[in-house]
Design a protein around this motif. Structure first.
Motif, short mmCIF file in Angstrom:
data_model
loop_
_atom_site.label_atom_id
_atom_site.label_comp_id
_atom_site.label_asym_id
_atom_site.label_seq_id
_atom_site.Cartn_x
_atom_site.Cartn_y
_atom_site.Cartn_z
N TYR A 69 0.83 -1.21 0.00
CA TYR A 69 0.00 0.00 0.00
C TYR A 69 0.86 1.26 0.00
O TYR A 69 0.55 2.24 -0.68
CB TYR A 69 -0.92 0.00 1.23
N THR A 70 1.95 1.27 0.77
CA THR A 70 2.78 2.47 0.87
C THR A 70 3.34 2.87 -0.49
O THR A 70 3.45 4.06 -0.80
CB THR A 70 3.92 2.26 1.87
N VAL A 71 3.71 1.90 -1.31
CA VAL A 71 4.22 2.20 -2.65
C VAL A 71 3.12 2.79 -3.51
O VAL A 71 3.31 3.79 -4.22
CB VAL A 71 4.80 0.91 -3.30
N PRO A 137 11.57 8.29 -5.37
CA PRO A 137 12.80 7.57 -4.97
C PRO A 137 12.52 6.39 -4.04
O PRO A 137 13.16 5.34 -4.15
CB PRO A 137 13.63 8.65 -4.28
N ILE A 138 11.57 6.56 -3.09
CA ILE A 138 11.21 5.45 -2.20
C ILE A 138 10.63 4.30 -3.01
O ILE A 138 10.96 3.12 -2.80
CB ILE A 138 10.21 5.93 -1.13
N VAL A 139 9.75 4.63 -3.96
CA VAL A 139 9.13 3.60 -4.81
C VAL A 139 10.20 2.87 -5.61
O VAL A 139 10.21 1.64 -5.69
CB VAL A 139 8.10 4.25 -5.75
N ARG A 140 11.11 3.62 -6.19
CA ARG A 140 12.16 3.00 -7.03
C ARG A 140 13.04 2.07 -6.20
O ARG A 140 13.37 0.96 -6.64
CB ARG A 140 13.01 4.11 -7.67
N ILE A 164 4.45 0.93 -12.30
CA ILE A 164 5.21 0.14 -11.34
C ILE A 164 4.81 -1.32 -11.52
O ILE A 164 3.66 -1.62 -11.80
CB ILE A 164 4.96 0.60 -9.88
N SER A 165 5.78 -2.23 -11.37
CA SER A 165 5.49 -3.63 -11.67
C SER A 165 6.31 -4.58 -10.82
O SER A 165 7.51 -4.37 -10.59
CB SER A 165 5.76 -3.91 -13.16
N LEU A 166 5.63 -5.61 -10.34
CA LEU A 166 6.26 -6.77 -9.72
C LEU A 166 5.79 -8.02 -10.46
O LEU A 166 5.56 -9.06 -9.85
CB LEU A 166 5.89 -6.88 -8.23
#
Length: 363
Positions: A69-71, A137-140, A164-166
């Motif tokens: 969630y934070t991302v 930057p936190i997301v990256r 963004i992807s996992l």
């Protein structure tokens, strides 16, 4: 019924306290059918951002995704820079890929936007976001540590698209990378896959079959029945002692030299075909190759084998919950254990092979 401020005129300063546009969340169950679309209604800015981020998180998790969630919240807050113009969020790849699109001014310096300290936030925005250049930057950093990705692209016409992807995590199947030789899958954590092995005991290509000579048979190089392992060289067999030869006395005379050539296929005197999984740690039978030793395992792989032995078949997500780990980490460990012949795939779950059961019992 909730009222909202009238639409702002083009020349009026933007009111950052209220979002008067409707946001859209599109959830793709697959790319062969249209998406389900959920509307995020206008609201005060803090409520709007919370509703948007929470909705994205819930729909992504429902589809099987594992992005925290934070991302999602950090990227959702980024819409304030576009003044929430034409907010469109797309969820695909079973919740593991999320795109955030808008029609704001765009992001000219895409690389700097992902570095700490760079920010275009002005004072009114800081009532709702930190605005200190730490969001992307936190997301990256999180995505790179989790084998994920973040991309920033220009939207059609105007605006930006942050994706963004996992998609390489959890129960998601990896694309099968192939090497140029066409030998099959290449795992970045493993040595390159060798050419297909010659069947156990069969003549090696280009190598003449040795004749039985002297008192012992020559050594035979054979390929074991286990995947992804180097060939095992069997030691020369010893001559059989005569029946009733007293302990400690001289050995009997060896068999005389053979007078006929070996039959096609398995060379004369070669060891018989071994059982697929010899008992772990047991001594080899006379004339057979020694059993394959237990592979080198790291701490997590040893833990996963023990859990599979005690809990039965598990998927990467289930294993991550039981071991307080990350699904992506479990997924890659499962691949290495599968290639070592210790586990096997059962749908989205993994179970121990007979060889894996023997190794797990000795951990």
């Amino acid at each position: 019924m909730e009222t909202k401020p009238p639409s702002q005129s083009p020349n009026a300063p933007f009111d950052y306290s209220f979002v008067d546009t409707v946001g859209n969340i599109a959830i793709y169950d697959d790319l062969l059918s249209g998406p389900r679309v959920v509307k995020v209604q206008p609201a005060d800015t803090a409520t709007y951002i919370e509703s948007l981020a929470s909705g994205i998180y819930e729909y992504a998790r429902e589809a099987g995704g594992s992005i925290p969630y934070t991302v999602i919240r950090e990227v959702s807050e980024n819409f304030i820079h576009a003044q929430f113009k034409e907010v469109l969020v797309t969820i695909r790849d079973h919740g593991n890929t999320i795109s955030f699109a808008d029609h704001g001014p765009g992001i000219p310096s895409k690389e700097k936007a992902q570095m700490p300290g760079f920010s275009s936030a002005v004072e009114p925005m800081r009532n709702y976001i930190r605005g200190v250049g730490s969001g992307l930057p936190i997301v990256r950093e999180y995505l790179e540590s989790s084998h994920g990705t973040i991309t920033i692209e220009d939207n059609l016409g105007t605006g930006a698209v942050v994706t963004i992807s996992l998609a390489r995590g959890a129960d998601e199947e990896l694309e099968e990378p192939f090497d140029k030789s066409g030998l099959g899958r290449q795992d970045p954590f493993q040595a390159p896959i060798q050419a297909p092995m010659t069947p156990y005991g069969a003549p090696q290509a280009g190598v003449p079959i040795p004749e039985a000579s002297g008192s012992v048979f020559p050594a035979q190089t054979v390929a074991p029945a286990y995947p992804y392992s180097a060939p095992v060289t069997c030691p020369p067999t010893s001559p059989y002692p005569a029946a009733g030869n007293p302990y400690g006395t001289a050995a009997a005379q060896p068999y005389p030299q053979a007078t006929y050539p070996p039959t096609a296929g398995q060379p004369y005197g070669a060891a018989p075909y071994p059982a697929p999984y010899p008992p772990y740690g047991s001594a080899p039978a006379y004339g057979q190759a020694p059993p394959m030793p237990a592979p080198a395992l790291n701490e997590k792989e040893r833990l996963y084998l023990k859990m599979l032995a005690s809990e039965g078949p598990l998927g990467p997500t289930e294993m991550a919950k039981l071991t307080d780990g990350k699904p992506n980490t479990v997924f890659y460990a499962f691949e290495r254990l599968e290639q070592a012949g210790l586990i096997q795939k059962m749908g989205k779950q993994r179970s121990l092979t007979p060889y894996g059961q023997q190794v797990a019992q000795n951990l």
